[in-house]
Design an enzyme around this catalytic site. Structure first.
Site, short mmCIF file in Angstrom:
data_model
loop_
_atom_site.label_atom_id
_atom_site.label_comp_id
_atom_site.label_asym_id
_atom_site.label_seq_id
_atom_site.Cartn_x
_atom_site.Cartn_y
_atom_site.Cartn_z
N HIS A 58 -30.35 -6.86 -14.83
CA HIS A 58 -29.47 -6.37 -15.90
C HIS A 58 -29.94 -5.02 -16.42
O HIS A 58 -29.13 -4.11 -16.64
CB HIS A 58 -29.44 -7.40 -17.03
CG HIS A 58 -28.50 -7.07 -18.14
ND1 HIS A 58 -27.14 -6.99 -17.98
CD2 HIS A 58 -28.75 -6.79 -19.46
CE1 HIS A 58 -26.58 -6.67 -19.14
NE2 HIS A 58 -27.54 -6.54 -20.06
N ASP B 120 -29.00 -2.43 -13.96
CA ASP B 120 -27.56 -2.17 -14.04
C ASP B 120 -27.24 -1.19 -15.17
O ASP B 120 -26.42 -0.29 -15.01
CB ASP B 120 -26.77 -3.47 -14.26
CG ASP B 120 -26.69 -4.34 -13.03
OD1 ASP B 120 -27.00 -3.85 -11.92
OD2 ASP B 120 -26.32 -5.53 -13.17
#
Length: 111
Positions: A77, A80
């Site tokens: 995450h 990202d």
């Protein structure tokens, strides 16, 4: 995920998120022909993106030096967020250039 890696992930998410938000704000300012403010906001975004890159580089260097880095959803995450900020920076830079050209052309036409 140990505390050190958790801190790195959260720091990367926060700093990259700021960079992404600032890049979007720069585009909104350009829409209103506030180009000086847009340029300043884009500079803030660049500084935050650079800071995010430093966090990522530190993390990779630690792993290359033998630190065990747990591959987790939070790690993914955070990466990202970094990639999204990097892409948004590229888009915002192009967008500001196009907005400035459009504004100059409109000024000539309406002149």
């Amino acid at each position: 995920m140990d505390e050190k890696q958790l801190q790195r992930a959260m720091n990367l998410i926060a700093v990259a998120g700021n960079a992404r938000s600032e890049a979007v704000q720069a585009m909104h300012l350009a829409d209103d022909a506030k180009f000086d403010e847009a340029d300043e906001m884009l500079e803030k975004a660049k500084k935050d993106l650079h800071q995010a890159h430093n966090v990522q580089t530190e993390w990779m260097s630690a792993e290359m030096n033998g630190e065990v880095v747990e591959k987790s959803i939070l790690l993914i995450h955070s990466q990202d967020h970094f990639i999204a900020a990097d892409i948004m920076m590229t888009v915002a830079t192009q967008y500001l250039g196009q907005a400035k050209r459009l504004h100059a052309l409109e000024a000539k036409v309406n002149g």
